[in-house]
Structure formats: structure tokens, C-alpha cells
Design a protein around this motif. Sequence first.
Motif, mmCIF file in Angstrom:
data_model
loop_
_atom_site.group_PDB
_atom_site.id
_atom_site.type_symbol
_atom_site.label_atom_id
_atom_site.label_comp_id
_atom_site.label_asym_id
_atom_site.label_seq_id
_atom_site.Cartn_x
_atom_site.Cartn_y
_atom_site.Cartn_z
ATOM 1 N N TYR A 29 0.855 -1.188 0.000
ATOM 2 C CA TYR A 29 0.000 0.000 0.000
ATOM 3 C C TYR A 29 0.888 1.235 0.000
ATOM 4 O O TYR A 29 1.724 1.417 0.881
ATOM 5 C CB TYR A 29 -0.916 0.040 1.228
ATOM 6 C CG TYR A 29 -2.061 -0.917 1.130
ATOM 7 C CD1 TYR A 29 -3.231 -0.573 0.479
ATOM 8 C CD2 TYR A 29 -1.964 -2.185 1.699
ATOM 9 C CE1 TYR A 29 -4.287 -1.463 0.377
ATOM 10 C CE2 TYR A 29 -3.015 -3.083 1.612
ATOM 11 C CZ TYR A 29 -4.173 -2.714 0.950
ATOM 12 O OH TYR A 29 -5.209 -3.602 0.855
ATOM 13 N N ALA A 38 -7.124 -0.409 -2.057
ATOM 14 C CA ALA A 38 -6.435 -1.287 -3.010
ATOM 15 C C ALA A 38 -6.745 -0.921 -4.454
ATOM 16 O O ALA A 38 -5.864 -0.978 -5.316
ATOM 17 C CB ALA A 38 -6.800 -2.739 -2.734
ATOM 18 N N VAL A 39 -7.989 -0.530 -4.734
ATOM 19 C CA VAL A 39 -8.360 -0.191 -6.108
ATOM 20 C C VAL A 39 -7.516 0.979 -6.632
ATOM 21 O O VAL A 39 -7.239 1.062 -7.817
ATOM 22 C CB VAL A 39 -9.883 0.102 -6.218
ATOM 23 C CG1 VAL A 39 -10.261 1.374 -5.470
ATOM 24 C CG2 VAL A 39 -10.318 0.168 -7.658
ATOM 25 N N ASP A 40 -7.074 1.857 -5.726
ATOM 26 C CA ASP A 40 -6.240 3.011 -6.105
ATOM 27 C C ASP A 40 -4.751 2.751 -5.873
ATOM 28 O O ASP A 40 -3.929 3.612 -6.154
ATOM 29 C CB ASP A 40 -6.660 4.245 -5.297
ATOM 30 C CG ASP A 40 -8.105 4.648 -5.547
ATOM 31 O OD1 ASP A 40 -8.541 4.585 -6.715
ATOM 32 O OD2 ASP A 40 -8.796 5.015 -4.581
ATOM 33 N N GLU A 51 -11.623 5.139 5.649
ATOM 34 C CA GLU A 51 -11.801 3.685 5.738
ATOM 35 C C GLU A 51 -11.759 3.214 7.193
ATOM 36 O O GLU A 51 -12.537 2.354 7.590
ATOM 37 C CB GLU A 51 -10.734 2.965 4.916
ATOM 38 C CG GLU A 51 -10.790 1.460 5.012
ATOM 39 C CD GLU A 51 -12.036 0.821 4.405
ATOM 40 O OE1 GLU A 51 -12.362 -0.319 4.788
ATOM 41 O OE2 GLU A 51 -12.682 1.454 3.543
#
Length: 132
Positions: A29, A38-40, A51
Motif C-alpha cells: 500500500y 487497493a483499487v487506487d 476507511e
Amino acid sequence: DLHSFPTRRSSDLLSSLAWAQSIAADDSYRYVWGGEGAVDGGYDCSGLVQEYLARRGIAVAHLADTQARDPQGTTVPSLEQAQVGDLLFWGTGRYWHVAIYAGDGMMVSADSPASGINYEPIWGTVTLIKRF
């Protein structure tokens, strides 16, 4: 009964903090401006806090300044009164950074592309502390 800890709220807080610490320990990360996971490919400071709070069942916007002004939170008068899980903010007039207080002078903070996401000692001058 006061001895029936952990309560749901405190267990949510502690498991959410453990999650944030695991993100700091996981070098896959990165710090990503505007990042929300995670998508970014990683998080920025307010994305990490967003989050962390979502895992506790609290919805907030994705901007440090907006999180600082969110009416759901209560202001803590001083760092000496901060509790594990409180949010630490930097800035005057406009808040530009936020981190999660982990106790004992430590925090989880998504700092910058150069230094990444870290479990580290509190740095600089914290100008606002909020408890959610």
C-alpha cells in the motif's frame, strides 16, 4: 457491568486501529493522493481515516478539512487527553493533514509519496484532536 469489556464499540475501534496499523506495515500500500484503498493502490491521509472510520460504522467525507469539521466528532482539548483511536489534525484555518492516534505518542499516518503510510511518533504541532 463495567467489567464486561470489550464493548462492541471498543472492539470495533481496536480492530479498526489494528487494520490501519496493518496497512502501515504492508509495503504494497502506497501513499496515493486521493487514494481510497487497493483499487487506487493505496491511501492518502483522509482516505485512510475514511476507511478506518467506515470500519467502525461511521461515514465521513474524504477530505481532512471536512473530517475536522464533521459534527459527528467531539473536540478533545489537548494531546494529553487524547485516547487511542482519536483523530489528529494539522493546520490552521484549513486542516491539511489527519492521522489516527495509536497511543503512547504514536500514530498511523499516510504522510506523502516519499515517506508512505507509517506507524510512527507524532510529528509537528497537532492543532485539533477529534473523537468519533
